[in-house]
Design a protein around this motif. Structure first.
Motif, PDB file in Angstrom:
ATOM      1  N   VAL A 151       0.840  -1.195   0.000  1.00 65.59           N
ATOM      2  CA  VAL A 151       0.000   0.000   0.000  1.00 65.59           C
ATOM      3  C   VAL A 151       0.881   1.254   0.000  1.00 65.59           C
ATOM      4  O   VAL A 151       0.654   2.191  -0.772  1.00 65.59           O
ATOM      5  N   LEU A 152       1.900   1.245   0.856  1.00 64.61           N
ATOM      6  CA  LEU A 152       2.764   2.423   0.955  1.00 64.61           C
ATOM      7  C   LEU A 152       3.506   2.693  -0.350  1.00 64.61           C
ATOM      8  O   LEU A 152       3.567   3.831  -0.818  1.00 64.61           O
ATOM      9  N   VAL A 153       4.070   1.633  -0.945  1.00 62.94           N
ATOM     10  CA  VAL A 153       4.819   1.824  -2.194  1.00 62.94           C
ATOM     11  C   VAL A 153       3.892   2.390  -3.264  1.00 62.94           C
ATOM     12  O   VAL A 153       4.235   3.361  -3.956  1.00 62.94           O
ATOM     13  N   ILE A 154       2.695   1.818  -3.376  1.00 63.20           N
ATOM     14  CA  ILE A 154       1.773   2.294  -4.409  1.00 63.20           C
ATOM     15  C   ILE A 154       1.352   3.739  -4.131  1.00 63.20           C
ATOM     16  O   ILE A 154       1.317   4.581  -5.034  1.00 63.20           O
ATOM     17  N   TYR A 155       1.097   4.031  -2.845  1.00 62.25           N
ATOM     18  CA  TYR A 155       0.697   5.393  -2.499  1.00 62.25           C
ATOM     19  C   TYR A 155       1.780   6.395  -2.915  1.00 62.25           C
ATOM     20  O   TYR A 155       1.505   7.386  -3.589  1.00 62.25           O
ATOM     21  N   TYR A 156       3.023   6.120  -2.511  1.00 58.25           N
ATOM     22  CA  TYR A 156       4.086   7.079  -2.830  1.00 58.25           C
ATOM     23  C   TYR A 156       4.368   7.146  -4.324  1.00 58.25           C
ATOM     24  O   TYR A 156       4.701   8.202  -4.860  1.00 58.25           O
ATOM     25  N   LEU A 157       4.247   5.984  -4.999  1.00 57.22           N
ATOM     26  CA  LEU A 157       4.472   5.990  -6.445  1.00 57.22           C
ATOM     27  C   LEU A 157       3.512   6.960  -7.124  1.00 57.22           C
ATOM     28  O   LEU A 157       3.911   7.755  -7.974  1.00 57.22           O
ATOM     29  N   PHE A 158       2.239   6.898  -6.716  1.00 59.87           N
ATOM     30  CA  PHE A 158       1.258   7.768  -7.372  1.00 59.87           C
ATOM     31  C   PHE A 158       1.408   9.210  -6.909  1.00 59.87           C
ATOM     32  O   PHE A 158       1.435  10.131  -7.717  1.00 59.87           O
ATOM     33  N   SER A 159       1.547   9.415  -5.583  1.00 60.51           N
ATOM     34  CA  SER A 159       1.543  10.796  -5.097  1.00 60.51           C
ATOM     35  C   SER A 159       2.784  11.549  -5.588  1.00 60.51           C
ATOM     36  O   SER A 159       2.701  12.719  -5.937  1.00 60.51           O
ATOM     37  N   ARG A 160       3.944  10.888  -5.614  1.00 62.19           N
ATOM     38  CA  ARG A 160       5.138  11.597  -6.075  1.00 62.19           C
ATOM     39  C   ARG A 160       5.344  11.450  -7.577  1.00 62.19           C
ATOM     40  O   ARG A 160       5.892  12.326  -8.220  1.00 62.19           O
ATOM     41  N   GLY A 161       4.910  10.295  -8.110  1.00 58.85           N
ATOM     42  CA  GLY A 161       5.136  10.027  -9.526  1.00 58.85           C
ATOM     43  C   GLY A 161       4.334  10.951 -10.424  1.00 58.85           C
ATOM     44  O   GLY A 161       4.850  11.479 -11.418  1.00 58.85           O
ATOM     45  N   LEU A 162       3.075  11.185 -10.040  1.00 57.42           N
ATOM     46  CA  LEU A 162       2.238  12.042 -10.888  1.00 57.42           C
ATOM     47  C   LEU A 162       2.778  13.467 -10.911  1.00 57.42           C
ATOM     48  O   LEU A 162       2.691  14.162 -11.913  1.00 57.42           O
ATOM     49  N   LYS A 163       3.390  13.881  -9.789  1.00 59.66           N
ATOM     50  CA  LYS A 163       3.973  15.217  -9.718  1.00 59.66           C
ATOM     51  C   LYS A 163       5.108  15.377 -10.737  1.00 59.66           C
ATOM     52  O   LYS A 163       5.327  16.443 -11.287  1.00 59.66           O
ATOM     53  N   GLY A 164       5.840  14.296 -10.956  1.00 57.86           N
ATOM     54  CA  GLY A 164       6.998  14.367 -11.842  1.00 57.86           C
ATOM     55  C   GLY A 164       6.646  14.240 -13.312  1.00 57.86           C
ATOM     56  O   GLY A 164       7.493  14.397 -14.182  1.00 57.86           O
ATOM     57  N   MET A 165       5.367  13.928 -13.597  1.00 54.98           N
ATOM     58  CA  MET A 165       4.993  13.749 -14.997  1.00 54.98           C
ATOM     59  C   MET A 165       4.743  15.106 -15.649  1.00 54.98           C
ATOM     60  O   MET A 165       3.624  15.596 -15.661  1.00 54.98           O
ATOM     61  N   SER A 166       5.789  15.699 -16.165  1.00 54.69           N
ATOM     62  CA  SER A 166       5.612  16.979 -16.851  1.00 54.69           C
ATOM     63  C   SER A 166       5.064  16.713 -18.252  1.00 54.69           C
ATOM     64  O   SER A 166       4.939  15.567 -18.673  1.00 54.69           O
ATOM     65  N   SER A 167       4.746  17.808 -18.957  1.00 49.57           N
ATOM     66  CA  SER A 167       4.127  17.648 -20.274  1.00 49.57           C
ATOM     67  C   SER A 167       5.098  16.989 -21.248  1.00 49.57           C
ATOM     68  O   SER A 167       4.682  16.339 -22.205  1.00 49.57           O
ATOM     69  N   THR A 168       6.391  17.149 -20.997  1.00 50.71           N
ATOM     70  CA  THR A 168       7.362  16.594 -21.946  1.00 50.71           C
ATOM     71  C   THR A 168       7.996  15.302 -21.431  1.00 50.71           C
ATOM     72  O   THR A 168       8.993  14.840 -21.960  1.00 50.71           O
ATOM     73  N   PHE A 169       7.382  14.745 -20.369  1.00 49.48           N
ATOM     74  CA  PHE A 169       7.987  13.570 -19.735  1.00 49.48           C
ATOM     75  C   PHE A 169       8.159  12.412 -20.708  1.00 49.48           C
ATOM     76  O   PHE A 169       9.188  11.745 -20.726  1.00 49.48           O
ATOM     77  N   PHE A 170       7.123  12.191 -21.532  1.00 49.70           N
ATOM     78  CA  PHE A 170       7.191  11.049 -22.448  1.00 49.70           C
ATOM     79  C   PHE A 170       7.800  11.404 -23.803  1.00 49.70           C
ATOM     80  O   PHE A 170       8.086  10.537 -24.600  1.00 49.70           O
ATOM     81  N   THR A 171       7.955  12.704 -24.068  1.00 49.52           N
ATOM     82  CA  THR A 171       8.322  13.086 -25.431  1.00 49.52           C
ATOM     83  C   THR A 171       9.737  13.633 -25.569  1.00 49.52           C
ATOM     84  O   THR A 171      10.188  13.878 -26.678  1.00 49.52           O
ATOM     85  N   SER A 172      10.434  13.837 -24.431  1.00 55.96           N
ATOM     86  CA  SER A 172      11.787  14.382 -24.577  1.00 55.96           C
ATOM     87  C   SER A 172      12.811  13.470 -23.904  1.00 55.96           C
ATOM     88  O   SER A 172      12.480  12.695 -23.012  1.00 55.96           O
ATOM     89  N   ASP A 173      14.041  13.579 -24.346  1.00 55.37           N
ATOM     90  CA  ASP A 173      15.125  12.793 -23.764  1.00 55.37           C
ATOM     91  C   ASP A 173      15.692  13.529 -22.555  1.00 55.37           C
ATOM     92  O   ASP A 173      15.530  14.740 -22.431  1.00 55.37           O
ATOM     93  N   PRO A 174      16.381  12.798 -21.666  1.00 50.94           N
ATOM     94  CA  PRO A 174      17.041  13.484 -20.553  1.00 50.94           C
ATOM     95  C   PRO A 174      18.061  14.486 -21.111  1.00 50.94           C
ATOM     96  O   PRO A 174      18.769  14.192 -22.068  1.00 50.94           O
ATOM     97  N   THR A 175      18.099  15.696 -20.508  1.00 45.64           N
ATOM     98  CA  THR A 175      19.022  16.702 -21.009  1.00 45.64           C
ATOM     99  C   THR A 175      20.404  16.573 -20.391  1.00 45.64           C
ATOM    100  O   THR A 175      21.387  17.039 -20.947  1.00 45.64           O
TER     101      THR A 175
END
Lengths: 344, 292
Positions: B39-63
């Motif tokens: 439960v904890l892992v899933i909770y943190y994955l969603f709460s922190r993971g969604l924050k990190g999903m910027s608009s270019t998360f899937f479309t740009s390479d690491p700079t």
């Protein structure tokens, strides 16, 4: 049920005799698959020999005994005593077993013997989901959640239980305990899955006999289920130990990577697998250092081979009483077949 | 239900009943404790993971910038898919082939037992040791470049092979002997029986086992660290260094920059979702196999 049909050869049936080309297809097919199976063995042997050859310079430089047991890992001075790493591996794995195995066995017992029938499947799937989380994600979670959130509790424990051996003193952020805790979570699904398999082979007659004699549910578990499945559960715990010993990425992130053996459980440390992941980059151009890391991998390999061999023996023995074969060692077992479906 | 019968004979003493209740509670509690980390892992994955999903998360390479915009993880996602696809293309046919040998031909011969034993041994080998195998044989000898995507695939294939073989063996064993005998009695050659009768019958189970192996390989970091290594840009050439999600996450964790750490959480969420999807498909296939 040996196939009797296999004995029918084209030669026995001249009327429908196959052409020479068609007759050649079968042995060819068989040979092809045999070679494939043999290839696996050859590959393993080849890798093993190659590892030994590559580890040799470092082992010759340091001495095998001294490599394993001397307490000084200092690559910059070409000193490779892997004891701090081995000690870290053993401490974290032991911690993982102490925390993980009771919980895993409790889970297995609850799911197989106590839980309402309609909770059984969902609970099984939920526990197995723990195995679907990659180790790097556990590491990430350990670094940014477990370490900061548990620090206060760890300090309290270290202060109030300082009379215990290996407890007390300063609590480092990343430490043996955190690594052990993460490993406990990671081995939980496999220990629980195999314990469940083993417990489900306990004959219903044994359990019913206990209940008929007036035993309570717990007494039934204690006198019928546990004695029967003890060796299997031990095997499951050992398989978990094998996993814990070899786990790399989660450990390297939360153990602190200090080459000094910690004096207590909340100290920083290192592990065999972690040192390989951490130092191979700098070792690429230094055959001696690279050799030492490969030797560390070799120790790890031999350690897990021994543990898994023992574990497998125990689990196979436990399962053979029921006439079933050992299920796939991973979580796939439960997904594929329920025990009663497995052919005798 | 047993209490009524037991009471007729000799009442269960209060102490025994209390022990029973306490131990049942302990076992139930153990199960709850086991699920807390999930439960904890899933909770943190969603709460922190969604924050990190910027608009270019899937479309740009690491700079590769330590300050400012860290970029997305396009190269890592594509790299993971490419590496795992090649690994599967190697491990699944070979793994099923070995299982076919064990079930159809090897059976109880000594050679088959030895192969089975070493397949079991392989499942216990730590993943980092497979990485090390490939590193010492292929990377240090610079065969086809130093760090390349296909070497990562090979390391993953070694890891996946025993999983595929063990699960395939179980389902192939389940194919009724009568099906094989019927086909053989009709004069069908052995290889055709295997390919046209045994394999299709076991197909759903084989798919399940293979997919679970794929899911397992997808999350592995250790074998890729020093085989396919890491790189910023997207590449479709398995002969070059290749980025992958697990390695990207691993590298991001140790960066002292919140934006990069957020990217690690978002990548972790992505990785877990991909793995869960594959696992889910595997379960659906497994349900089919029960019918067969």
């Amino acid at each position: 049920m040996e196939s009797g049909a296999a004995r029918i050869k084209p030669a026995d049936r001249p009327i429908f005799e196959r052409s020479a080309a068609a007759r050649r297809a079968d042995p060819l097919f068989r040979a092809g698959l045999t070679v494939l199976a043999g290839l696996v063995l050859v590959l393993l042997a080849f890798f093993f020999v190659f590892l030994i050859v590559k580890a040799r310079p470092a082992l010759a430089h340091q001495g095998v005994f001294s490599f394993v047991f001397s307490n000084d890992w200092n690559p910059s001075k070409d000193v490779f005593g892997a004891w701090p790493l081995l000690a870290g591996t053993l401490i974290t794995s032991a911690t993982a077993l102490v925390i993980g195995v009771p919980v895993a066995v409790a889970t297995a017992l609850y799911i197989t013997e106590l839980s309402p029938a309609r909770l059984r499947q969902p609970l099984t799937i939920l526990v197995e989901l723990l195995a679907a989380v990659p180790s790097v994600v556990y590491g990430l979670w350990g670094v940014f959640v477990l370490i900061p959130k548990l620090r206060g509790t760890e300090s309290n424990v270290a202060d109030s239980l300082s009379f215990l051996p290996f407890v007390g003193g300063n609590v480092a952020g990343p430490n043996y305990f955190i690594a052990g805790l993460l490993l406990a979570i990671m081995i939980l699904p496999i220990v629980s899955a195999i314990s469940r398999e083993v417990i489900s082979t306990v004959p219903a007659e044994h359990k019913e006999a206990a209940l008929a004699l007036g035993a309570t549910r717990w007494e039934m578990i204690r006198i019928a289920v546990l004695p029967y499945s003890r060796s299997g559960i031990t095997g499951a715990a050992l398989l978990g130990l094998g996993r814990a010993v070899g786990e790399t990425i989660a450990v390297v992130l939360v153990i602190g990577n200090s080459t000094v053996v910690g004096k207590q459980i909340f100290d920083q440390g290192y592990s065999l697998a972690a040192v390989i992941a951490n130092e191979f980059g700098e070792a690429a151009n230094d055959p001696l250092h690279a050799g030492a890391l490969i030797a560390a991998g070799l120790v790890l390999f031999i350690l897990t081979l021994g543990i898994n061999g023992l574990a497998r023996g125990l689990v196979v023995r436990a399962e053979r009483r029921q006439g079933t074969r050992l299920p796939p060692p991973t979580e796939t077992a439960a997904a594929l077949v329920t025990p009663e479906e497995r052919p005798a | 239900m047993n209490t009524t019968a037991a009471q007729l004979l000799a009442p269960t003493s209060g102490r025994r009943r209390t022990t029973d209740r306490v131990m049942r509670a302990v076992l139930a509690l153990g199960t709850v404790v086991a699920l807390i980390p999930l439960v904890l892992v899933i909770y943190y994955l969603f709460s922190r993971g969604l924050k990190g999903m910027s608009s270019t998360f899937f479309t740009s390479d690491p700079t590769g910038n330590f300050l400012g915009d860290p970029g997305g993880v396009k190269s890592a996602i594509l790299g993971t898919l490419e590496i795992v696809a090649l690994a599967s293309a190697i491990a699944i046919p070979v793994g099923i082939g070995v299982a076919l040998y064990l079930v159809e031909f090897g059976k109880k011969t000594l050679f088959a037992h030895v192969v089975r034993y070493f397949i079991d041994v392989m499942t216990g080998v730590p993943s980092i040791v497979f990485g090390l195998f490939i590193y010492v044989t292929l990377v240090t000898s610079k065969i086809g470049g130093s760090f390349t995507g296909w070497k990562g695939s090979l390391a993953l294939a070694l890891l996946m092979l025993p999983v595929v073989t063990r699960s395939a063996e179980v389902v192939l064993d389940l194919v009724p002997e009568s099906l094989r005998e019927a086909a053989l009695a009709l004069g069908v050659p052995r290889w055709k029986v295997t390919l046209k009768i045994v394999l299709p019958t076991a197909l759903p189970g084989l798919i399940t086992g293979s997919l679970l192996a794929v899911a397992r390989g997808m999350g592995e970091t250790a074998p890729l660290l020093f085989t396919s290594a890491t790189v910023m840009g997207t590449t479709y050439n398995l002969g070059e260094r290749m980025n992958s999600l697990p390695v990207q996450i691993f590298n991001d964790i140790s960066q002292p920059n919140d934006a990069i750490v957020n990217r690690a959480w978002a990548s972790a969420l992505t990785l877990v979702l991909i793995i869960l999807t594959i696992t889910l498909i595997a379960r659906v296939a497994a349900r089919r196999s029960r019918v067969a």
